[in-house]
Scaffold this motif. Structure first.
Motif, PDB file in Angstrom:
ATOM      1  N   GLN A   1       0.800  18.680   4.970  1.00 57.62           N
ATOM      2  CA  GLN A   1       1.521  17.907   5.303  1.00 57.62           C
ATOM      3  C   GLN A   1       0.865  17.107   4.128  1.00 57.62           C
ATOM      4  O   GLN A   1      -0.720  17.105   4.311  1.00 57.62           O
ATOM      5  CB  GLN A   1       0.668  17.259   6.726  1.00 57.62           C
ATOM      6  N   LEU A   2       1.229  15.942   4.383  1.00 55.98           N
ATOM      7  CA  LEU A   2       0.677  14.861   2.728  1.00 55.98           C
ATOM      8  C   LEU A   2       1.330  13.470   3.365  1.00 55.98           C
ATOM      9  O   LEU A   2       2.443  12.961   4.368  1.00 55.98           O
ATOM     10  CB  LEU A   2       1.972  15.271   2.030  1.00 55.98           C
ATOM     11  N   VAL A   3      -0.008  12.915   3.964  1.00 55.17           N
ATOM     12  CA  VAL A   3       0.206  11.272   4.206  1.00 55.17           C
ATOM     13  C   VAL A   3       0.020  10.039   3.143  1.00 55.17           C
ATOM     14  O   VAL A   3      -1.156  10.372   2.880  1.00 55.17           O
ATOM     15  CB  VAL A   3      -1.020  11.421   5.506  1.00 55.17           C
ATOM     16  N   GLU A   4       0.942  10.042   3.071  1.00 52.09           N
ATOM     17  CA  GLU A   4       0.544   8.496   1.819  1.00 52.09           C
ATOM     18  C   GLU A   4       0.126   7.620   2.633  1.00 52.09           C
ATOM     19  O   GLU A   4       0.561   7.182   3.721  1.00 52.09           O
ATOM     20  CB  GLU A   4       1.577   8.073   1.336  1.00 52.09           C
ATOM     21  N   SER A   5      -0.376   6.200   2.504  1.00 50.18           N
ATOM     22  CA  SER A   5      -0.898   5.164   3.049  1.00 50.18           C
ATOM     23  C   SER A   5      -1.962   4.203   1.464  1.00 50.18           C
ATOM     24  O   SER A   5      -1.930   4.242   0.201  1.00 50.18           O
ATOM     25  CB  SER A   5      -2.237   4.854   4.103  1.00 50.18           C
ATOM     26  N   GLY A   6      -1.458   2.715   2.138  1.00 48.97           N
ATOM     27  CA  GLY A   6      -1.754   2.017   0.927  1.00 48.97           C
ATOM     28  C   GLY A   6      -0.702   1.019   0.525  1.00 48.97           C
ATOM     29  O   GLY A   6      -0.990   0.043  -0.574  1.00 48.97           O
ATOM     30  N   GLY A   7      -0.198   1.025   0.514  1.00 46.84           N
ATOM     31  CA  GLY A   7       1.374   0.265   0.935  1.00 46.84           C
ATOM     32  C   GLY A   7       0.969  -1.048   0.630  1.00 46.84           C
ATOM     33  O   GLY A   7       0.955  -1.386   2.054  1.00 46.84           O
ATOM     34  N   GLY A   8       1.863  -1.893   0.627  1.00 50.73           N
ATOM     35  CA  GLY A   8       2.278  -3.080   1.187  1.00 50.73           C
ATOM     36  C   GLY A   8       2.527  -4.293   0.150  1.00 50.73           C
ATOM     37  O   GLY A   8       3.872  -3.842  -0.855  1.00 50.73           O
ATOM     38  N   LEU A   9       2.805  -5.727   0.722  1.00 48.83           N
ATOM     39  CA  LEU A   9       3.196  -7.088   0.295  1.00 48.83           C
ATOM     40  C   LEU A   9       2.578  -7.118  -0.768  1.00 48.83           C
ATOM     41  O   LEU A   9       0.585  -7.419  -1.013  1.00 48.83           O
ATOM     42  CB  LEU A   9       3.903  -8.526   0.920  1.00 48.83           C
ATOM     43  N   VAL A  10       2.431  -7.781  -2.123  1.00 49.75           N
ATOM     44  CA  VAL A  10       0.868  -8.599  -3.359  1.00 49.75           C
ATOM     45  C   VAL A  10       2.491  -9.136  -4.237  1.00 49.75           C
ATOM     46  O   VAL A  10       3.313  -9.207  -4.456  1.00 49.75           O
ATOM     47  CB  VAL A  10       0.629  -7.496  -3.929  1.00 49.75           C
ATOM     48  N   GLN A  11       1.323  -9.928  -4.548  1.00 51.76           N
ATOM     49  CA  GLN A  11       2.166 -10.633  -5.689  1.00 51.76           C
ATOM     50  C   GLN A  11       2.023 -10.318  -7.117  1.00 51.76           C
ATOM     51  O   GLN A  11       1.302  -9.577  -7.717  1.00 51.76           O
ATOM     52  CB  GLN A  11       1.528 -12.615  -6.045  1.00 51.76           C
ATOM     53  N   PRO A  12       2.153 -10.356  -8.120  1.00 47.74           N
ATOM     54  CA  PRO A  12       2.473 -10.369  -9.128  1.00 47.74           C
ATOM     55  C   PRO A  12       1.159 -10.683 -10.428  1.00 47.74           C
ATOM     56  O   PRO A  12       0.622 -11.665  -9.812  1.00 47.74           O
ATOM     57  CB  PRO A  12       3.715 -11.330 -10.276  1.00 47.74           C
ATOM     58  N   GLY A  13       0.863 -10.139 -10.831  1.00 52.44           N
ATOM     59  CA  GLY A  13      -0.788  -9.614 -11.245  1.00 52.44           C
ATOM     60  C   GLY A  13      -1.624  -9.422 -10.312  1.00 52.44           C
ATOM     61  O   GLY A  13      -3.123  -9.298 -10.619  1.00 52.44           O
ATOM     62  N   GLY A  14      -1.474  -8.823  -9.321  1.00 53.70           N
ATOM     63  CA  GLY A  14      -2.183  -8.359  -8.103  1.00 53.70           C
ATOM     64  C   GLY A  14      -2.584  -6.807  -8.334  1.00 53.70           C
ATOM     65  O   GLY A  14      -1.880  -6.133  -9.072  1.00 53.70           O
ATOM     66  N   SER A  15      -3.037  -6.188  -7.358  1.00 54.08           N
ATOM     67  CA  SER A  15      -3.478  -4.712  -7.284  1.00 54.08           C
ATOM     68  C   SER A  15      -3.346  -3.740  -5.998  1.00 54.08           C
ATOM     69  O   SER A  15      -4.103  -4.944  -5.140  1.00 54.08           O
ATOM     70  CB  SER A  15      -5.131  -4.828  -7.401  1.00 54.08           C
ATOM     71  N   LEU A  16      -3.267  -2.825  -5.543  1.00 56.78           N
ATOM     72  CA  LEU A  16      -3.009  -1.970  -4.478  1.00 56.78           C
ATOM     73  C   LEU A  16      -3.566  -0.805  -5.020  1.00 56.78           C
ATOM     74  O   LEU A  16      -3.607  -0.610  -5.607  1.00 56.78           O
ATOM     75  CB  LEU A  16      -1.216  -2.121  -4.182  1.00 56.78           C
ATOM     76  N   ARG A  17      -4.209   0.091  -3.875  1.00 57.53           N
ATOM     77  CA  ARG A  17      -4.875   1.457  -4.041  1.00 57.53           C
ATOM     78  C   ARG A  17      -4.082   1.787  -2.924  1.00 57.53           C
ATOM     79  O   ARG A  17      -3.921   2.477  -2.055  1.00 57.53           O
ATOM     80  CB  ARG A  17      -5.614   1.611  -4.241  1.00 57.53           C
ATOM     81  N   LEU A  18      -2.964   3.200  -3.663  1.00 58.17           N
ATOM     82  CA  LEU A  18      -2.414   4.034  -2.639  1.00 58.17           C
ATOM     83  C   LEU A  18      -3.719   5.073  -3.199  1.00 58.17           C
ATOM     84  O   LEU A  18      -3.817   5.750  -3.323  1.00 58.17           O
ATOM     85  CB  LEU A  18      -0.961   4.373  -3.337  1.00 58.17           C
ATOM     86  N   SER A  19      -3.023   6.076  -1.277  1.00 56.80           N
ATOM     87  CA  SER A  19      -3.743   7.089  -1.164  1.00 56.80           C
ATOM     88  C   SER A  19      -3.066   8.321  -0.486  1.00 56.80           C
ATOM     89  O   SER A  19      -1.831   7.774   0.205  1.00 56.80           O
ATOM     90  CB  SER A  19      -5.051   6.490  -0.284  1.00 56.80           C
ATOM     91  N   CYS A  20      -2.824   9.568  -0.677  1.00 54.27           N
ATOM     92  CA  CYS A  20      -2.278  10.669  -0.466  1.00 54.27           C
ATOM     93  C   CYS A  20      -3.243  11.998   0.091  1.00 54.27           C
ATOM     94  O   CYS A  20      -4.218  12.131  -0.701  1.00 54.27           O
ATOM     95  CB  CYS A  20      -1.521  11.256  -1.900  1.00 54.27           C
ATOM     96  N   ALA A  21      -3.207  11.923   1.480  1.00 49.86           N
ATOM     97  CA  ALA A  21      -3.999  12.692   2.146  1.00 49.86           C
ATOM     98  C   ALA A  21      -3.344  14.424   2.297  1.00 49.86           C
ATOM     99  O   ALA A  21      -2.990  14.409   3.135  1.00 49.86           O
ATOM    100  CB  ALA A  21      -4.872  11.986   3.471  1.00 49.86           C
ATOM    101  N   ALA A  22      -3.988  15.516   1.969  1.00 48.16           N
ATOM    102  CA  ALA A  22      -2.978  16.734   2.003  1.00 48.16           C
ATOM    103  C   ALA A  22      -3.931  17.963   3.630  1.00 48.16           C
ATOM    104  O   ALA A  22      -5.494  17.576   2.866  1.00 48.16           O
ATOM    105  CB  ALA A  22      -3.242  17.417   0.516  1.00 48.16           C
ATOM    106  N   SER A  23      -3.362  17.880   4.210  1.00 49.51           N
ATOM    107  CA  SER A  23      -4.094  18.045   4.797  1.00 49.51           C
ATOM    108  C   SER A  23      -3.041  19.848   5.416  1.00 49.51           C
ATOM    109  O   SER A  23      -1.812  19.870   5.347  1.00 49.51           O
ATOM    110  CB  SER A  23      -4.657  17.807   6.600  1.00 49.51           C
ATOM    111  N   GLY A  24      -3.354  20.741   5.850  1.00 50.10           N
ATOM    112  CA  GLY A  24      -2.831  22.136   6.711  1.00 50.10           C
ATOM    113  C   GLY A  24      -3.222  23.595   6.198  1.00 50.10           C
ATOM    114  O   GLY A  24      -4.975  23.479   6.263  1.00 50.10           O
ATOM    115  N   SER A  25      -2.515  24.190   5.463  1.00 47.16           N
ATOM    116  CA  SER A  25      -2.600  25.600   5.455  1.00 47.16           C
ATOM    117  C   SER A  25      -3.141  25.609   3.787  1.00 47.16           C
ATOM    118  O   SER A  25      -2.221  26.445   3.208  1.00 47.16           O
ATOM    119  CB  SER A  25      -1.389  26.316   5.868  1.00 47.16           C
ATOM    120  N   ILE A  26      -3.980  24.809   3.505  1.00 45.11           N
ATOM    121  CA  ILE A  26      -4.671  24.948   1.974  1.00 45.11           C
ATOM    122  C   ILE A  26      -4.949  26.087   1.389  1.00 45.11           C
ATOM    123  O   ILE A  26      -5.907  25.533   1.327  1.00 45.11           O
ATOM    124  CB  ILE A  26      -4.337  23.431   1.332  1.00 45.11           C
ATOM    125  N   PHE A  27      -4.657  26.132   0.622  1.00 47.00           N
ATOM    126  CA  PHE A  27      -5.826  26.914  -0.651  1.00 47.00           C
ATOM    127  C   PHE A  27      -6.064  26.523  -1.753  1.00 47.00           C
ATOM    128  O   PHE A  27      -7.267  26.571  -1.917  1.00 47.00           O
ATOM    129  CB  PHE A  27      -4.940  28.527  -1.089  1.00 47.00           C
TER     130      PHE A  27
END
Length: 120
Positions: free
Chosen positions: A3-29
């Motif tokens: 599974q890949l689960v993203e987070s961190g999106g949203g509404l921001v004004q021009p010039g602003g910042s956001l940080r997105l995260s993607c967490a992988a879990s499960g049967s990963i080698f």
């Protein structure tokens, strides 16, 4: 299963910042590479940034100098730091990972997407 689960999106004004995260879990080698894609209404999905297991990165020209892709030490969580955001960055952002599972198979996985809206 992976599974890949993203987070961190949203509404921001021009010039602003956001940080997105993607967490992988499960049967990963191992994870060969992880990328962030985005798709704006009426446009094709495009690769924004990617990072390999070796740490190499690449970016689409439109985000160079503004976005930074990185990962945690374990390599299973990838971040996209987005600075100096512009209205044209508005899109649904998707995480993608090329994963070798614990069973030795290689698959391309996608997250569910997270909305980023840049607007005043």
């Amino acid at each position: 299963q992976v599974q890949l689960v993203e987070s961190g999106g949203g509404l921001v004004q021009p010039g602003g910042s956001l940080r997105l995260s993607c967490a992988a879990s499960g049967s990963i080698f191992s994870i060969t590479a992880t990328g962030w894609y985005r798709q704006a209404p009426g446009k094709e999905r495009e690769l924004v940034a990617a990072i390999t297991r070796g740490g190499s990165t690449n970016y689409v020209d439109s985000v160079k100098g503004r976005f930074t892709i990185s990962r945690d030490n374990a390599g299973n969580t990838v971040y996209l730091q987005m600075n100096s955001l512009k209205p044209e960055d508005t899109a649904v952002y998707y995480c993608n990972a090329l994963v070798t599972t614990s069973h030795g198979a290689k698959y391309n996985y996608w997250g569910q997407g997270t909305q980023v809206t840049v607007s005043s």
